[in-house]
Design a protein around this motif. Structure first.
Motif, PDB file in Angstrom:
ATOM      1  N   MET A 130       0.832  -1.202   0.000  1.00  0.00           N
ATOM      2  CA  MET A 130       0.000   0.000   0.000  1.00  0.00           C
ATOM      3  C   MET A 130       0.869   1.256   0.000  1.00  0.00           C
ATOM      4  N   SER A 131       2.008   1.193   0.709  1.00  0.00           N
ATOM      5  CA  SER A 131       2.921   2.342   0.698  1.00  0.00           C
ATOM      6  C   SER A 131       3.515   2.545  -0.691  1.00  0.00           C
ATOM      7  N   MET A 132       3.811   1.431  -1.381  1.00  0.00           N
ATOM      8  CA  MET A 132       4.349   1.546  -2.741  1.00  0.00           C
ATOM      9  C   MET A 132       3.288   2.094  -3.691  1.00  0.00           C
ATOM     10  N   SER A 133       2.054   1.636  -3.543  1.00  0.00           N
ATOM     11  CA  SER A 133       0.972   2.144  -4.395  1.00  0.00           C
ATOM     12  C   SER A 133       0.827   3.652  -4.244  1.00  0.00           C
ATOM     13  N   TRP A 134       0.937   4.133  -2.991  1.00  0.00           N
ATOM     14  CA  TRP A 134       0.822   5.573  -2.762  1.00  0.00           C
ATOM     15  C   TRP A 134       2.003   6.324  -3.382  1.00  0.00           C
ATOM     16  N   ALA A 135       3.222   5.763  -3.202  1.00  0.00           N
ATOM     17  CA  ALA A 135       4.413   6.403  -3.782  1.00  0.00           C
ATOM     18  C   ALA A 135       4.312   6.461  -5.307  1.00  0.00           C
ATOM     19  N   LEU A 136       3.824   5.382  -5.913  1.00  0.00           N
ATOM     20  CA  LEU A 136       3.622   5.358  -7.369  1.00  0.00           C
ATOM     21  C   LEU A 136       2.639   6.444  -7.798  1.00  0.00           C
ATOM     22  N   SER A 137       1.539   6.548  -7.048  1.00  0.00           N
ATOM     23  CA  SER A 137       0.518   7.549  -7.380  1.00  0.00           C
ATOM     24  C   SER A 137       1.064   8.964  -7.209  1.00  0.00           C
ATOM     25  N   PHE A 138       1.833   9.192  -6.134  1.00  0.00           N
ATOM     26  CA  PHE A 138       2.403  10.513  -5.876  1.00  0.00           C
ATOM     27  C   PHE A 138       3.332  10.960  -7.004  1.00  0.00           C
ATOM     28  N   GLU A 139       4.080   9.996  -7.542  1.00  0.00           N
ATOM     29  CA  GLU A 139       5.033  10.309  -8.620  1.00  0.00           C
ATOM     30  C   GLU A 139       4.378  10.223 -10.006  1.00  0.00           C
ATOM     31  N   HIS A 140       3.054   9.986 -10.042  1.00  0.00           N
ATOM     32  CA  HIS A 140       2.287   9.917 -11.298  1.00  0.00           C
ATOM     33  C   HIS A 140       2.768   8.799 -12.234  1.00  0.00           C
ATOM     34  N   ILE A 141       3.334   7.752 -11.646  1.00  0.00           N
ATOM     35  CA  ILE A 141       3.859   6.648 -12.464  1.00  0.00           C
ATOM     36  C   ILE A 141       2.727   5.865 -13.138  1.00  0.00           C
ATOM     37  N   PRO A 142       1.617   5.529 -12.426  1.00  0.00           N
ATOM     38  CA  PRO A 142       0.535   4.808 -13.119  1.00  0.00           C
ATOM     39  C   PRO A 142      -0.022   5.575 -14.316  1.00  0.00           C
ATOM     40  N   GLN A 143      -0.197   6.887 -14.144  1.00  0.00           N
ATOM     41  CA  GLN A 143      -0.727   7.707 -15.241  1.00  0.00           C
ATOM     42  C   GLN A 143       0.229   7.724 -16.428  1.00  0.00           C
ATOM     43  N   ASP A 144       1.534   7.804 -16.113  1.00  0.00           N
ATOM     44  CA  ASP A 144       2.538   7.828 -17.192  1.00  0.00           C
ATOM     45  C   ASP A 144       2.583   6.492 -17.933  1.00  0.00           C
ATOM     46  N   ILE A 145       2.511   5.384 -17.162  1.00  0.00           N
ATOM     47  CA  ILE A 145       2.521   4.058 -17.792  1.00  0.00           C
ATOM     48  C   ILE A 145       1.243   3.869 -18.619  1.00  0.00           C
ATOM     49  N   SER A 146       0.119   4.307 -18.061  1.00  0.00           N
ATOM     50  CA  SER A 146      -1.163   4.219 -18.775  1.00  0.00           C
ATOM     51  C   SER A 146      -1.090   4.965 -20.109  1.00  0.00           C
ATOM     52  N   ALA A 147      -0.578   6.191 -20.063  1.00  0.00           N
ATOM     53  CA  ALA A 147      -0.451   6.981 -21.298  1.00  0.00           C
ATOM     54  C   ALA A 147       0.507   6.316 -22.275  1.00  0.00           C
ATOM     55  N   GLY A 148       1.587   5.727 -21.735  1.00  0.00           N
ATOM     56  CA  GLY A 148       2.565   5.045 -22.589  1.00  0.00           C
ATOM     57  C   GLY A 148       1.970   3.839 -23.286  1.00  0.00           C
ATOM     58  N   LEU A 149       1.203   3.039 -22.540  1.00  0.00           N
ATOM     59  CA  LEU A 149       0.584   1.851 -23.135  1.00  0.00           C
ATOM     60  C   LEU A 149      -0.457   2.241 -24.184  1.00  0.00           C
ATOM     61  N   LEU A 150      -1.263   3.246 -23.868  1.00  0.00           N
ATOM     62  CA  LEU A 150      -2.296   3.671 -24.819  1.00  0.00           C
ATOM     63  C   LEU A 150      -1.694   4.333 -26.058  1.00  0.00           C
ATOM     64  N   SER A 151      -0.468   4.872 -25.917  1.00  0.00           N
ATOM     65  CA  SER A 151       0.201   5.453 -27.088  1.00  0.00           C
ATOM     66  C   SER A 151       0.725   4.364 -28.027  1.00  0.00           C
ATOM     67  N   ILE A 152       0.975   3.163 -27.452  1.00  0.00           N
ATOM     68  CA  ILE A 152       1.422   2.039 -28.285  1.00  0.00           C
ATOM     69  C   ILE A 152       0.260   1.535 -29.132  1.00  0.00           C
ATOM     70  N   THR A 153      -0.881   1.312 -28.460  1.00  0.00           N
ATOM     71  CA  THR A 153      -2.077   0.832 -29.172  1.00  0.00           C
ATOM     72  C   THR A 153      -3.312   1.093 -28.327  1.00  0.00           C
ATOM     73  N   ASP A 154      -4.432   1.330 -28.971  1.00  0.00           N
ATOM     74  CA  ASP A 154      -5.707   1.413 -28.256  1.00  0.00           C
ATOM     75  C   ASP A 154      -6.612   0.241 -28.632  1.00  0.00           C
ATOM     76  N   ASN A 155      -5.976  -0.772 -29.256  1.00  0.00           N
ATOM     77  CA  ASN A 155      -6.703  -1.991 -29.599  1.00  0.00           C
ATOM     78  C   ASN A 155      -6.830  -2.860 -28.351  1.00  0.00           C
ATOM     79  N   LYS A 156      -8.067  -3.182 -27.980  1.00  0.00           N
ATOM     80  CA  LYS A 156      -8.317  -3.918 -26.749  1.00  0.00           C
ATOM     81  C   LYS A 156      -7.610  -5.275 -26.726  1.00  0.00           C
TER      82      LYS A 156
END
Length: 431
Positions: A291-317
């Protein structure tokens, strides 16, 4: 995208694991080091400590120690013998009958106890010697036991489904429990098909065909144990009690059943409570650190960055689910299932929900995927429990494990690309 926090996280976490630091402390320390990229040392330390404490401040998490205790009580309460006897009358006459008995009994036991390791330990210690006596190769019987034990993590009640509900920010536990039945059964059936082919190839014998009377008698003997599933899941789905309340009822029911079967005595209770407490402590420390790691990831905007990176590769489900499945398969090889769910759910869930994938469906995909990692070295906890119980080595188990892995991966892809397999039952009950 700022790559420095992500690099610090990956390098520190992998480095700590490489020098033998326990997983929970590796997660907590790497989280703090990640936070130090943008926060002074004293606030970073205080924040990680605070997040570890508040991460456990959840009513839903109370279900985990109760389900762990009920699993321990079931494991010592004579449940396994009755489930095995019932499974033997169902499939004992088929090719590789004892292997099929192992798989069906593990599905029952895993579902009732909610623990893959408890299932692997119980089935391995009871059926392992019997399979060896009947001429089964020890590597094959161990591989069957290891892979089938993981089905109990998908078939409810399951602690890891509760953990996913917490990590997802509120996916319905009742819906997740119902969603796990069909995927768990499909996985078990595919494992049985592989086991039958392997048994035919190796010439393993079959048992005697059971009469309807024998099937009925063993079923009646097993009914009190199987009723726990009806009690827990039925009560949750009907809205009579919550998952946490259901876990407490499961403890009381399994304790009474153990005394009725005369397998649990007051003398054995302290050891059972001690084992359950030790397991709970390990699980809760992993959850707190994750849970501490999840918060640290969220604070550093890592999930959002990874999400944007994956969606930039493809938006095919189809392609995106394939990429996520491959990543999770690799993660499962090196990380235990609880921290993996807590860390990667906040990363991948926003990606899949943007593509219209149901969070309940994705939860089943993730857990079914990570179950494969429990059977693989170097971290696979169920693998090492199964090997320890069978007193064999990884080298002897790997070859028969491979076709069983294929069966699990086929099940994973069926569940991934046919959402109805996971969502039909929750939909039927309006969840």
């Amino acid at each position: 995208m700022d790559y420095i926090p992500l690099l610090v996280l990956i390098i520190s976490f992998v480095g700590l694991l490489a020098i033998g630091t326990p997983v929970a402390w590796s997660i907590a320390i790497s989280s703090m080091l990640t936070l130090l990229v943008s926060v002074p040392s004293l606030p970073a330390l205080a924040t990680i400590s605070q997040r570890m404490a508040t991460g456990l401040d959840s009513f839903a998490l109370l279900a985990i120690p109760f389900f762990i205790l009920s699993g321990e009580l079931m494991n010592h309460g004579g449940i396994a013998h009755r489930l095995i006897a019932f499974a033997k009358t169902l499939v004992g006459a088929l090719p590789g009958g004892l292997a099929l008995i192992n798989i069906i009994s593990a599905m029952f036991m895993g579902a009732i106890a909610g623990s893959a390791m408890a299932s692997a330990s119980a089935m391995g210690s009871i059926l392992g010697p019997e399979m060896e006596k009947e001429g089964y190769d020890k590597g094959f019987s161990t591989a069957v036991n290891i892979t089938s034990a993981t089905t109990g993590l998908v078939i409810p009640p399951s602690n890891i489904l509760i953990v996913y509900s917490l990590a997802s920010g509120g996916a319905s536990i009742a819906a997740l429990f119902l969603a796990g039945y069909i995927p768990g059964l499909i996985t078990g059936l595919l494992l049985m098909v592989v086991a039958m082919f392997w048994a035919k190839k190796k010439g393993y014998g079959t048992g005697e065909r059971s009469t309807l009377g024998q099937v009925f008698k063993t079923f009646v003997d097993a009914v009190p144990s199987l009723f726990l599933l009806v009690l827990v899941i039925g009560g949750i789905v009907a809205g009579i009690f919550t998952a946490t309340e259901a876990s407490a009822i499961a403890v009381l029911y399994s304790l009474v059943l153990g005394f009725i079967y005369k397998q649990i005595t007051f003398k054995k209770l302290p050891n059972i409570f001690l084992n359950a407490s030790a397991t709970t402590a390990v699980v809760m420390l992993l959850i707190a650190a994750s849970m501490s790691m999840s918060w640290a990831l969220s604070f550093e905007h890592i999930p959002q960055d990874i999400s944007a990176g994956l969606l930039s590769i493809t938006d095919n489900k189809v392609a995106l689910l394939l990429i996520i499945n491959v990543i999770l398969l690799l993660v499962g090889v090196f990380m235990d299932i609880t921290p993996a769910v807590l860390i990667f759910t906040p990363i991948f869930l926003p990606v899949v929900t943007k593509l219209g994938i149901d969070p309940v469906h994705f939860g089943i995909i993730m857990i079914l995927n990570l179950c494969i990692g429990l059977c693989t070295p170097p971290v696979g906890s169920v693998l090492f429990v199964g090997i320890g119980v069978a007193k064999t080595s990884i080298e002897k188990v790997i070859k028969p494990l491979l076709p069983l892995f294929v069966a699990m991966i086929v099940a994973l892809f069926l569940i991934t690309y046919i959402p109805a397999l996971a969502l039909w039952l929750p939909g039927l009950f309006g969840l």
